[in-house]
Enzyme design. Structure first.
Site, mmCIF file in Angstrom:
data_model
loop_
_atom_site.group_PDB
_atom_site.id
_atom_site.type_symbol
_atom_site.label_atom_id
_atom_site.label_comp_id
_atom_site.label_asym_id
_atom_site.label_seq_id
_atom_site.Cartn_x
_atom_site.Cartn_y
_atom_site.Cartn_z
ATOM 1 N N LYS A 1 94.493 22.395 131.517
ATOM 2 C CA LYS A 1 94.390 23.967 131.379
ATOM 3 C C LYS A 1 95.153 24.568 132.312
ATOM 4 O O LYS A 1 95.774 23.986 133.146
ATOM 5 C CB LYS A 1 93.017 24.238 131.879
ATOM 6 C CG LYS A 1 92.468 24.084 133.311
ATOM 7 C CD LYS A 1 91.182 24.298 133.874
ATOM 8 C CE LYS A 1 91.062 24.176 135.231
ATOM 9 N NZ LYS A 1 89.511 24.298 135.599
ATOM 10 N N ARG B 1 103.798 38.524 135.787
ATOM 11 C CA ARG B 1 104.620 37.016 135.853
ATOM 12 C C ARG B 1 105.232 36.600 136.858
ATOM 13 O O ARG B 1 106.478 36.038 136.806
ATOM 14 C CB ARG B 1 104.926 36.675 134.436
ATOM 15 C CG ARG B 1 103.996 36.784 133.232
ATOM 16 C CD ARG B 1 102.958 35.545 133.370
ATOM 17 N NE ARG B 1 102.559 35.155 131.963
ATOM 18 C CZ ARG B 1 101.208 34.594 132.010
ATOM 19 N NH1 ARG B 1 100.781 34.087 132.869
ATOM 20 N NH2 ARG B 1 100.794 34.558 130.622
ATOM 21 N N ASP C 1 99.655 43.315 145.477
ATOM 22 C CA ASP C 1 99.203 42.207 144.503
ATOM 23 C C ASP C 1 97.869 42.852 143.788
ATOM 24 O O ASP C 1 97.355 43.932 144.171
ATOM 25 C CB ASP C 1 98.428 41.027 145.325
ATOM 26 C CG ASP C 1 97.938 39.800 144.446
ATOM 27 O OD1 ASP C 1 98.631 39.558 143.380
ATOM 28 O OD2 ASP C 1 97.021 39.529 145.132
ATOM 29 N N PHE D 1 97.139 21.665 140.419
ATOM 30 C CA PHE D 1 97.696 23.073 140.193
ATOM 31 C C PHE D 1 98.599 23.587 141.143
ATOM 32 O O PHE D 1 98.096 23.361 142.371
ATOM 33 C CB PHE D 1 96.585 24.277 139.886
ATOM 34 C CG PHE D 1 96.979 25.538 139.613
ATOM 35 C CD1 PHE D 1 97.284 26.006 138.473
ATOM 36 C CD2 PHE D 1 97.334 26.412 140.765
ATOM 37 C CE1 PHE D 1 97.814 27.251 138.077
ATOM 38 C CE2 PHE D 1 97.784 27.371 140.502
ATOM 39 C CZ PHE D 1 97.893 27.993 139.091
ATOM 40 N N THR E 1 102.098 41.211 140.079
ATOM 41 C CA THR E 1 100.965 40.188 139.999
ATOM 42 C C THR E 1 101.722 39.117 139.008
ATOM 43 O O THR E 1 102.696 39.030 138.472
ATOM 44 C CB THR E 1 99.926 40.710 139.105
ATOM 45 O OG1 THR E 1 99.079 39.843 138.662
ATOM 46 C CG2 THR E 1 100.582 41.442 137.972
ATOM 47 N N GLU F 1 88.170 28.675 139.196
ATOM 48 C CA GLU F 1 87.421 27.491 138.879
ATOM 49 C C GLU F 1 85.716 27.337 138.878
ATOM 50 O O GLU F 1 85.337 26.846 137.753
ATOM 51 C CB GLU F 1 88.142 26.630 139.800
ATOM 52 C CG GLU F 1 89.401 25.883 139.539
ATOM 53 C CD GLU F 1 89.618 24.466 139.828
ATOM 54 O OE1 GLU F 1 90.084 23.481 139.299
ATOM 55 O OE2 GLU F 1 89.267 24.267 141.125
ATOM 56 N N ASN G 1 100.191 33.212 148.424
ATOM 57 C CA ASN G 1 101.270 33.855 147.549
ATOM 58 C C ASN G 1 101.626 35.089 147.946
ATOM 59 O O ASN G 1 102.733 35.581 147.368
ATOM 60 C CB ASN G 1 101.003 33.513 146.071
ATOM 61 C CG ASN G 1 99.932 34.465 145.558
ATOM 62 O OD1 ASN G 1 98.855 35.054 146.498
ATOM 63 N ND2 ASN G 1 99.830 34.962 144.381
#
EC number: 7.6.2.1
Length: 1194
Positions: free
Chosen positions: A573, A798, A415, A550, A687, A502, A827
């Site tokens: 956003k 992506r 990652d 999100f 990534t 954030e 993830n």
């Protein structure tokens, strides 16, 4: 941006609707047939459902199942099952040996394994008892009563105090906080220490006191127990009104209460039905590649054993004949009946199986497990070179099964964020209304590295687009799920954010003059400066109506808020790809300029986000909100329906601008990647970032350089964008698949040309997630795999978590290469579990990756130590252990095999039963464990200085069939020497009484020589000799003599009386000492010559490095972290640990076969003149022409 994780709305149940309106719904019937109905505060009603109790058990066994289940687990191993069969055969009349010969070793092995299992299970049982007997306050007869956790039942009303842990999954009803909120810490679930906010329904706020709580008689209809930590669907029916439940009202077992005096809740799930317990399943079991090959070696030994027994059985059938009448065959015994040769052969076959059974090493698995366990717990876990002082985090081996796999890794899947980078975000640049604001300076505070006079201190009011600036700052200050902590002042406030991104954005808003300082479930308070006029500060409350969270699918976050003047605004956003798809028509210049800015930011390695907003009319919002509430009340597919409802309002957005956040590389990452590349390891970066960002990071960490030929497969082309604009999804899919196919075909052809060219440049592949989706199609994945394997570096941008796992599996299964995945976030879990070896980074994103991993480290750079030092050593050691086991057991068994030829294939045993039983378990057991723990070819410093040494593990140089065949050849040779030299020499030898030696004299002499020979052979294969080697080898030989002295001196039962006084008779003769001196030397002479020739003419890379540094002291030490100094600070603990490092210096051996030619040969490599000698020429002429480590630049 995970925010109030798992929640689909910011304000829980009561926050979606304006307090001035009341939405009443009729009683909603459960939509899913498998729902659960809980009657709160009514044990009698819940008793009918027979819910599970709250007692938990994490043990594998209980008193009744330990023996049967434990034995079942042990006999799942083929080797143990084989020895069980041998033990049973040894109890039959066909066995030539006593049952004790096979039963004793099997019993010892099983006993050690079962004791280990019992100890581990006992520790789990004690932990369970401690948890189950913890106390909690429960409502009984209008008062709080303490009861143990294990007596808690579904539907009970409980009271949990501050800093207490929730004993079950609880529906949050009320808290001492006036607005019905509480703060929880979920560190035990996901490792995240930032606080989460939970909100109770306004209808239940009053149930704080026992008197009021006893009046609560609600009914909960919810989903059945499941292991999804971040989702929960259900309805609370109270006073004939139905309220939709979300994760915001669920307090999970294992979490703790913070910043709240106490809360009151109703128990929904208990014991093993709680979400945390349903997540406590073990990580998928992994076996190392070497262990799988070991199984093949065991099967090969089975085949050899079968052939030996078959040969003996055929020989027995031929030998049994009436012409040998003088042997007085007993025809009552079917095994010696000349009239039935087939039965003789069959029975002899089973006899020989028991006789040759030691060819399969029974103690191999136990020894290897013990070695791996000690390697993990004592060496890897305690290595100071992998200790991160800043976070006080040592390395941790979460499994010991894969130690040697670390020494054979060829592909690393990494990652980017938090793994290669620090995941410490700083607001760095922004684009507002098409203008870039970027002058960076020294960081003002953590998370903010920006000082543009055009925006700071109210300067934005003088910009051409002040309204856009104002919307930009408000979006940063309002659209988030951050929690403020501490004093309400800009200098002292602390922000608890689910992600560093954030936090950085909220800190940026604060520095721009929009200071977010207070949050309630329905309101965000922002202290705005310079809005009305310069210098004026005003506190503005924004009512939060909805928060659309999100997630990795949506890739965006939205907040619907109401201004004090009644204005309704949706702020959004997210990733530029998803925001641009939802923008209103028009203002194409702003979109184009902002996209160019995004590409510039990405090319600089920055993380980008797009900001947008939409003004809502009251009618539009009310209509949408009703659909939103219905989706929230759904018990079936709630998440899917909420996403569909969100799509209805997240459209026709107006672009405000974009942000760029810097995520710096971790310390030592470029050097680590360069070192790993030299070691022959190919690194892929997977990534979710933009392609430009990923490529820039790849350059920064030296994964890609300008000398590489880059192949880029991107969906961001004009042709693809034109089709996207037309909105024809079928045509888009067809066109993209065709494009990807053509690109793969063209790049594969180019790659072959480059690989066959003179310059042979290194290749790099960059592909984005959309293209990867089509490249992973079964019809194209072979082309993708072939291209990828020819590349030194691959960057996938992506990509989703699922695609990360698919890419890992593609190389793991398609190319059959050993893979390692490393990541730090939730993830990355699927990728970590898909690889051969999973490594978790204990970083800023919680502990999900660590909990799913096989090994955990604090920094990416520690991979150098983990792979090149511990991994390589473990691989070398385990290879030596396995091949040595194979050699010593084959040598021992073959001496018995040769004896069979002189006994008419009758199955007569050559060795005493106890000798055979204890050969593996005692007389040769300890030295092989020592070599598995302490052998070092080169020290840690040289392992990292010459990373090319690691390639020997990738090539599996030390456990090939050629290596096994070499050991087998010498085992055969040595067994022949040991057997025939001793038999031949003893035929004329006599004892002190003038009598010839008998069978047991010869066999005892032979066994003594076997024990001495195999133990000395172990010393010859050592690269490093410590005092433990001397103690183990000398102790094993000494223990044999002590045992045989005692055994021969004791009067035994008739079956064992043959051995009585034998050793004393032998040792009274000169023959014994001459044989003991000469036979092992003769047996090992060929090994000695072979090792000398191999080292002289065909050296391994590590042997060359040994010669380069042969005169250097091994002063490098592995720092071992001392445990138990809990009173010391991390720095003090580190200093103390360094002081406690062992001071002994190991001595390199194995240079007994040095050629003088090495002196001039390696002196020239070091730039020192030394006269050439005649044997140099012969040596170099005879060497294979291949690059050597010593010739490489360091």
């Amino acid at each position: 941006m995970a925010g109030w994780r798992g929640s689909r709305s910011g304000g829980g149940g009561g926050g979606e609707v304006s307090p001035t309106r009341t939405v009443r719904l009729g009683k909603v019937q459960p939509q899913a047939p498998g729902h659960r109905t809980v009657f709160c505060n009514d044990r009698d009603a819940n008793a009918l459902a027979k819910y599970k109790g709250n007692s938990v058990s994490t043990t594998k066994y209980d008193v009744f199942t330990f023996l049967p289940k434990g034995l079942f687990e042990q006999f799942r191993r083929v080797a143990n099952l084989y020895f069980l069969m041998i033990s049973i055969l040894s109890c039959t009349p066909v066995s030539p040996v006593s049952p004790i010969t096979n039963v004793l070793p099997l019993t010892l092995v099983l006993l050690v394994s079962l004791v280990k299992e019992a100890w581990e299970d006992w520790k789990r049982f004690q932990n369970d008892m401690s948890i189950n007997n913890s106390t909690i306050e429960v409502l009984q007869d209008q008062k709080w009563v303490f009861i143990p956790w294990k007596k808690l039942q579904v539907g009970d009303i409980v009271k949990v105090k501050q800093d207490g842990f929730f004993p079950a999954d609880i529906l949050f009803l009320a808290s001492t906080n006036p607005d019905g909120v509480c703060y929880i810490e979920t560190a035990n679930l996901d490792g995240e220490t930032n606080l989460k906010i939970r909100k109770a329904f306004e209808k239940t706020w009053d149930y704080v006191t026992p008197e009021k709580a006893s009046e609560f008689k609600g009914e909960v209809q919810c989903e059945q127990p499941n292991n999804s930590l971040y989702t929960f669907t259900g309805n609370l029916i109270i006073n004939k009104q139905t309220l939709p439940l979300s994760p915001n009202q669920l307090l999970l077992r294992g979490c703790s209460l913070r910043n709240t005096e106490y809360i009151v809740g109703a128990v929904i799930f208990t014991g093993h039905e709680t979400k945390v317990m349903m997540n406590s399943m073990k990580i998928p079991s992994k076996r190392s590649t070497l262990e799988k090959k070991l199984d093949k070696l065991i099967l090969t030994l089975f085949t050899v054993l079968f052939c030996m027994c078959l040969l003996g059985a055929i020989g027995s059938g031929i030998f049994i004949d009436h012409k040998y009448y003088y042997l007085h065959f007993d025809r009552t015994e079917k095994q010696f009946d000349p009239d039935n040769k087939f039965v003789v052969a069959v029975l002899t076959f089973f006899t020989l199986i028991t006789l040759y059974s030691p060819i399969i090493p029974i103690s191999l698995y136990v020894s290897v497990e013990m070695i791996k366990f000690i390697q993990s717990t004592q060496f890897i876990n305690n290595d100071l070179h992998m200790y991160h002082a800043e976070s006080n985090t040592p390395a941790s081996a979460r499994t010991s099964n894969l130690n040697e796999e670390l020494g054979q890794v060829e592909y690393i899947f990494s990652d980017k964020t938090g793994t290669l980078t620090r995941n410490l975000m700083e607001f760095f640049k922004c684009s507002i209304g098409g203008e870039v604001k970027k002058p960076p300076s020294a960081a003002r505070e953590k998370g903010f590295n920006f000082d543009d006079a055009r925006l700071m201190r109210g300067g934005w009011r003088n910009e051409p687009n002040p309204e856009s600036c104002k919307e930009f700052f408000r979006c940063l200050a309002i659209c988030h799920t951050v929690l403020p902590e501490g004093e309400e002042s800009p200098e002292k406030i602390r922000y608890q954010a689910a992600s560093p991104d954030e936090s950085a954005l909220v800190v940026a808003a604060k520095n721009f003059g929009f200071f977010f300082y207070k949050r309630s479930p329905t309101t965000i308070h922002v202290r705005e400066s310079h809005v009305e006029k310069m210098g004026k500060v005003q506190d503005v409350p924004y009512e939060i109506l909805n928060v659309l969270e999100f997630n990795s699918t949506r890739k965006r976050q939205s907040v619907v808020c109401r201004y004090p003047d009644g204005r309704l605004v949706l702020y959004c956003k997210g990733a530029d790809t998803v925001i641009y798809e939802r923008l209103a028509d028009g203002d194409n210049d702003l979109k184009r300029i902002s996209r160019e800015h995004l590409e510039q930011f990405g090319a600089s390695g920055l993380r980008t986000l797009c900001l947008a907003y939409r003004d809502l009319s009251p009618d539009l919002y009310d209509s949408w909100n009703e659909k939103y509430i219905q989706a929230k009340s759904s018990l079936r597919d709630r998440e899917k329906k909420l996403d569909e409802v969100a799509e209805l309002i997240e459209k026709e957005l107006i672009l405000i601008g974009c942000t760029a956040i810097e995520d710096k590389l971790q310390e030592g990452v470029p050097a680590c990647i360069e070192t790993l590349s030299r070691a022959g390891i190919k690194i892929w970066v997977l990534t979710g970032d933009k392609m430009e960002t990923a490529i820039n990071i790849a350059y920064a960490c030296k994964l890609i350089n300008n000398s590489m030929k880059q192949f880029i497969i991107s969906s961001e082309t004009d042709a693809i964008r034109d089709i996207e604009d037309r909105g024809d999804q079928v045509e888009l899919a067809r066109f993209m698949k065709e494009t990807v196919k053509n690109d793969l075909k063209r790049y594969n052809e180019e790659a072959q040309q480059y690989l066959h060219s003179v310059s042979r440049p290194k290749l790099a592949l960059v592909i984005d997630g959309k293209c990867l989706m089509y490249a992973l199609d079964p019809s194209l994945r072979v082309m993708l795999l072939n291209l990828s394997l020819n590349c030194s570096a691959v960057v996938c941008c992506r990509v989703s978590p699922l695609q990360k796992a698919q890419v890992t599996s593609l190389v793991k299964k398609g190319a059959n290469r050993i893979t390692l995945s490393i990541g730090d976030g939730a993830n990355d879990v699927s990728m970590i579990q898909a690889a051969h070896v999973g490594v978790g980074i204990s970083g800023q994103e919680g502990m999900q990756a660590v909990m799913a991993s096989d090994f955990s480290i604090a920094q990416f750079r520690f991979l150098t130590e983990l792979l090149l030092v511990h991994g390589r050593w473990s691989y070398h050691r385990i290879c030596k252990v396995v091949t040595y086991f194979f050699y010593k057991n084959l040598t021992f068994t073959l001496t018995q095999f040769w004896f069979t030829f002189q006994t008419g294939f009758s199955g007569q045993r050559f060795y005493d039963d106890w000798f055979q039983s204890l050969y593996n378990v005692i007389f040769t057991a300890l030295p092989v464990i020592i070599i598995g723990l302490f052998d070092k070819d080169v020290n840690a410093h040289l392992s990292k200085k010459y990373p090319e040494l690691y390639k020997e593990g990738i090539r599996n140089s030390f456990f090939k069939w050629r290596v096994v065949a070499t050991w087998a050849f010498f085992a055969i040779f040595q067994s022949l020497v040991l057997y025939y030299f001793i038999v031949a020499s003893s035929s004329r030898a006599v004892n002190s009484s003038g009598k010839m030696f008998g069978l047991w004299d010869v066999s005892t002499m032979g066994f003594t020589c076997v024990v001495v020979t195999v133990n000395l052979r172990l010393l010859m294969m050592c690269n490093t000799i410590t005092r433990w080697h001397h103690i183990s080898v000398g102790g094993s030989i000494l223990f044999w003599f002590i045992f045989v002295f005692i055994y021969s001196g004791v009067v035994l039962p008739k079956d064992q009386e043959n051995i009585y006084f034998v050793i004393y008779v032998l040792m009274s003769t000169v023959y014994f000492y001459l044989t003991l001196l000469l036979v092992p030397v003769a047996a090992l002479f060929c090994d000695f010559v072979y090792l000398g020739l191999q080292r002289w003419f065909f050296p391994y890379d590590y042997q060359i490095v040994q010669e380069i540094h042969r005169y250097e002291d091994d002063s490098s030490r592995i720092g071992l972290l001392e445990i138990g100094n809990n009173d010391l600070t991390p720095d003090e603990a580190r200093s103390y640990a360094i002081m406690q490092l062992p001071g002994q210096k190991s001595k390199h051996t194995g240079f007994a076969f040095d050629s003088p030619g090495y002196e001039s040969f390696f002196a020239s490599q070091a730039g020192v003149f030394a006269p050439h000698k005649a044997w140099d020429v012969a040596r170099r002429a005879s060497m294979r022409s291949r690059p050597k480590i010593s010739q490489r630049k360091n």
